[in-house]
Scaffold this motif. Structure first.
Motif, PDB file in Angstrom:
ATOM      1  N   PRO A  41       3.388  19.198   5.726  1.00 58.69           N
ATOM      2  CA  PRO A  41       2.985  18.697   4.407  1.00 58.69           C
ATOM      3  C   PRO A  41       4.129  18.035   3.635  1.00 58.69           C
ATOM      4  N   LEU A  42       5.349  18.559   3.778  1.00 57.49           N
ATOM      5  CA  LEU A  42       6.500  17.957   3.100  1.00 57.49           C
ATOM      6  C   LEU A  42       6.798  16.581   3.683  1.00 57.49           C
ATOM      7  N   ASP A  43       6.701  16.472   4.991  1.00 55.15           N
ATOM      8  CA  ASP A  43       6.968  15.189   5.628  1.00 55.15           C
ATOM      9  C   ASP A  43       5.897  14.170   5.245  1.00 55.15           C
ATOM     10  N   ARG A  44       4.663  14.623   5.123  1.00 55.28           N
ATOM     11  CA  ARG A  44       3.588  13.724   4.681  1.00 55.28           C
ATOM     12  C   ARG A  44       3.856  13.230   3.259  1.00 55.28           C
ATOM     13  N   ARG A  45       4.296  14.140   2.385  1.00 55.67           N
ATOM     14  CA  ARG A  45       4.623  13.748   1.007  1.00 55.67           C
ATOM     15  C   ARG A  45       5.804  12.783   0.985  1.00 55.67           C
ATOM     16  N   LEU A  46       6.804  13.044   1.835  1.00 54.22           N
ATOM     17  CA  LEU A  46       7.946  12.132   1.923  1.00 54.22           C
ATOM     18  C   LEU A  46       7.469  10.723   2.236  1.00 54.22           C
ATOM     19  N   LEU A  47       6.577  10.603   3.197  1.00 60.37           N
ATOM     20  CA  LEU A  47       6.078   9.279   3.560  1.00 60.37           C
ATOM     21  C   LEU A  47       5.274   8.651   2.430  1.00 60.37           C
ATOM     22  N   ASP A  48       4.308   9.411   1.911  1.00 56.44           N
ATOM     23  CA  ASP A  48       3.385   8.852   0.918  1.00 56.44           C
ATOM     24  C   ASP A  48       4.040   8.589  -0.437  1.00 56.44           C
ATOM     25  N   GLU A  49       4.963   9.468  -0.851  1.00 58.01           N
ATOM     26  CA  GLU A  49       5.501   9.406  -2.211  1.00 58.01           C
ATOM     27  C   GLU A  49       6.881   8.753  -2.313  1.00 58.01           C
ATOM     28  N   VAL A  50       7.587   8.628  -1.191  1.00 58.72           N
ATOM     29  CA  VAL A  50       8.930   8.038  -1.225  1.00 58.72           C
ATOM     30  C   VAL A  50       8.994   6.766  -0.365  1.00 58.72           C
ATOM     31  N   ILE A  51       8.637   6.897   0.908  1.00 55.94           N
ATOM     32  CA  ILE A  51       8.817   5.775   1.824  1.00 55.94           C
ATOM     33  C   ILE A  51       7.847   4.636   1.534  1.00 55.94           C
ATOM     34  N   VAL A  52       6.574   4.963   1.341  1.00 51.86           N
ATOM     35  CA  VAL A  52       5.582   3.914   1.077  1.00 51.86           C
ATOM     36  C   VAL A  52       5.918   3.111  -0.180  1.00 51.86           C
ATOM     37  N   PRO A  53       6.253   3.768  -1.313  1.00 53.64           N
ATOM     38  CA  PRO A  53       6.643   2.970  -2.486  1.00 53.64           C
ATOM     39  C   PRO A  53       7.867   2.079  -2.241  1.00 53.64           C
ATOM     40  N   GLU A  54       8.833   2.572  -1.462  1.00 54.67           N
ATOM     41  CA  GLU A  54      10.008   1.751  -1.160  1.00 54.67           C
ATOM     42  C   GLU A  54       9.610   0.503  -0.371  1.00 54.67           C
ATOM     43  N   VAL A  55       8.761   0.688   0.638  1.00 57.88           N
ATOM     44  CA  VAL A  55       8.324  -0.453   1.441  1.00 57.88           C
ATOM     45  C   VAL A  55       7.501  -1.413   0.599  1.00 57.88           C
ATOM     46  N   GLU A  56       6.637  -0.876  -0.234  1.00 57.92           N
ATOM     47  CA  GLU A  56       5.794  -1.720  -1.094  1.00 57.92           C
ATOM     48  C   GLU A  56       6.642  -2.531  -2.068  1.00 57.92           C
ATOM     49  N   LYS A  57       7.705  -1.914  -2.591  1.00 60.29           N
ATOM     50  CA  LYS A  57       8.590  -2.609  -3.536  1.00 60.29           C
ATOM     51  C   LYS A  57       9.332  -3.739  -2.835  1.00 60.29           C
ATOM     52  N   GLU A  58       9.737  -3.497  -1.594  1.00 62.64           N
ATOM     53  CA  GLU A  58      10.511  -4.500  -0.865  1.00 62.64           C
ATOM     54  C   GLU A  58       9.643  -5.653  -0.364  1.00 62.64           C
ATOM     55  N   THR A  59       8.410  -5.338   0.041  1.00 62.16           N
ATOM     56  CA  THR A  59       7.568  -6.360   0.672  1.00 62.16           C
ATOM     57  C   THR A  59       6.500  -6.931  -0.253  1.00 62.16           C
ATOM     58  N   GLY A  60       6.211  -6.211  -1.332  1.00 59.29           N
ATOM     59  CA  GLY A  60       5.175  -6.659  -2.243  1.00 59.29           C
ATOM     60  C   GLY A  60       3.774  -6.289  -1.819  1.00 59.29           C
ATOM     61  N   ALA A  61       3.664  -5.484  -0.739  1.00 61.03           N
ATOM     62  CA  ALA A  61       2.344  -5.062  -0.264  1.00 61.03           C
ATOM     63  C   ALA A  61       2.434  -3.649   0.297  1.00 61.03           C
TER      64      ALA A  61
END
Length: 394
Positions: A41-61
């Motif tokens: 569950p922690l790793d899932r939160r890491l992806l959804d709450e940290v990694i995904v926003p970073e990728v979205e900010k960098e790529t715009g999608a």
């Protein structure tokens, strides 16, 4: 005492654990459960709450595929911790079981020999068989030596190791020590979608030690059952295992893409948990061979791991990719993106005769169409206690 062991801890040739070996198994199974419960569950939160926003900010999608987040996720210490734990407990279970088999190898040799002294079934090996590279090149699911390492004319070690690992690792999730849930699930699917089929000759492809084969034989007791695999040690052990359980199976060492059976030889040709260990080209070859081997009106049925990328969240896609990248299941990710209907139709089956979807797992014969879903679990959890099933009529 021997009868008690067989009823509660397996058949006559199942490797047994002493006190310390069982404690080691339990320890690493507990580590696995702790990781699943607390770190997943922690790793899932890491992806959804940290990694995904970073990728979205960098790529715009927003990312839609695990491929878009893998590099960033694997650079994070928490995910590295998850990876380390996931590999560690599995490797240590293999190590512990291997040592236990070493301890009792001579005793097991006597038991295996005794079971095949007056067989009801048969075993045919082919030392000249060329093992497909997609099998020979990997220690699948990090099993030492995988299925095919063969050190003598009586080597059954790989079969004994795989049998004990399967019953240990899955612990009552796939039929207990018999590990036959996939076989019952496959037979239930056949009875659901092909109720008029009364098979008299059945072929199980990639049978390993016959976990599913015996369940299929139980579901169709009037049928003559054949089973093949490329691993000689798996077949020697599987033959002894089937004989110890009183089930006559005709085992042979063959490549599922190129068998020596005649055209139209079978009423049912099937496999369980084989395709995710088969290359994309190999899978297409297997389906074509199924079409060739079936009589008119015969049925092909395959049951395999359930991940479908189009039905999974990003973390679940990553979890599937983990199997390919780190757990020596190199084709699982490609299978999760494969159009099974197209593979079947390309092999010769008519599209209207092909049924593909998720099948809720069962540990007994349970032909219940309500347990079949084409879009995954109705609550959206495609992996929850299910398998992916494909059947087609010739």
């Amino acid at each position: 005492m021997e009868q008690y062991k067989q009823e509660h801890f397996g058949h006559a040739v199942m490797p047994q654990a002493n006190h310390d070996e069982q404690a080691l198994e339990d320890h690493f199974l507990a580590m696995r459960a702790w990781t699943n419960r607390n770190i997943d569950p922690l790793d899932r939160r890491l992806l959804d709450e940290v990694i995904v926003p970073e990728v979205e900010k960098e790529t715009g999608a927003a990312p839609t595929s695990s491929r878009q987040v893998r590099q960033k996720l694997e650079a994070h210490p928490l995910h590295q911790y998850w990876l380390t734990l996931s590999l560690h407990y599995q490797d240590r279970i293999w190590y512990g079981l291997d040592a236990a088999i070493n301890r009792q190898y001579d005793e097991l040799s006597e038991k295996v020999g005794a079971q095949v002294a007056s067989p009801k079934g048969s075993l045919t090996l082919n030392p000249e068989l060329e093992i497909p590279r997609y099998i020979a090149a990997f220690d699948h699911h990090r099993m030492p030596g995988s299925y095919v390492v063969d050190t003598s004319d009586f080597d059954f070690r790989a079969g004994a190791l795989y049998d004990r690992f399967a019953s240990t690792y899955l612990r009552n999730l796939n039929g207990g020590w018999k590990n036959d849930g996939r076989g019952h699930t496959l037979a239930s699917h056949v009875q659901d979608f092909h109720p008029d089929l009364k098979p008299m000759r059945i072929l199980d492809l990639g049978c390993s030690v016959g976990h599913s084969t015996l369940a299929i034989a139980e579901a169709f007791p009037d049928a003559e059952v054949f089973a093949l695999d490329v691993g000689a040690p798996m077949l020697r052990y599987g033959h002894a295992r089937a004989e110890s359980m009183g089930v006559p199976i005709h085992f042979s060492q063959q490549d599922a893409e190129h068998t020596n059976f005649e055209d139209g030889s079978f009423d049912l040709v099937c496999s369980s948990a084989v395709l995710h260990e088969t290359s994309a080209k190999g899978m297409r070859g297997v389906f074509k061979e199924c079409f060739r081997l079936l009589r008119k009106g015969g049925v092909m049925c395959h049951v395999d791991v359930p991940p479908r990328h189009e039905h999974m969240a990003l973390w679940d896609q990553m979890r599937c990719d983990f199997e390919s990248h780190y757990n020596n299941e190199p084709f699982m990710t490609s299978l999760a993106r494969t159009d099974w209907v197209k593979v079947a139709t390309d092999a010769g089956f008519a599209e209207e005769n092909v049924h593909v979807g998720y099948r809720k797992g069962t540990t007994c014969l349970k032909p219940d169409r309500a347990d079949f879903f084409t879009e995954g679990h109705p609550e959206g959890r495609a992996l929850l206690g299910s398998w992916y099933a494909c059947s087609a009529t010739r």
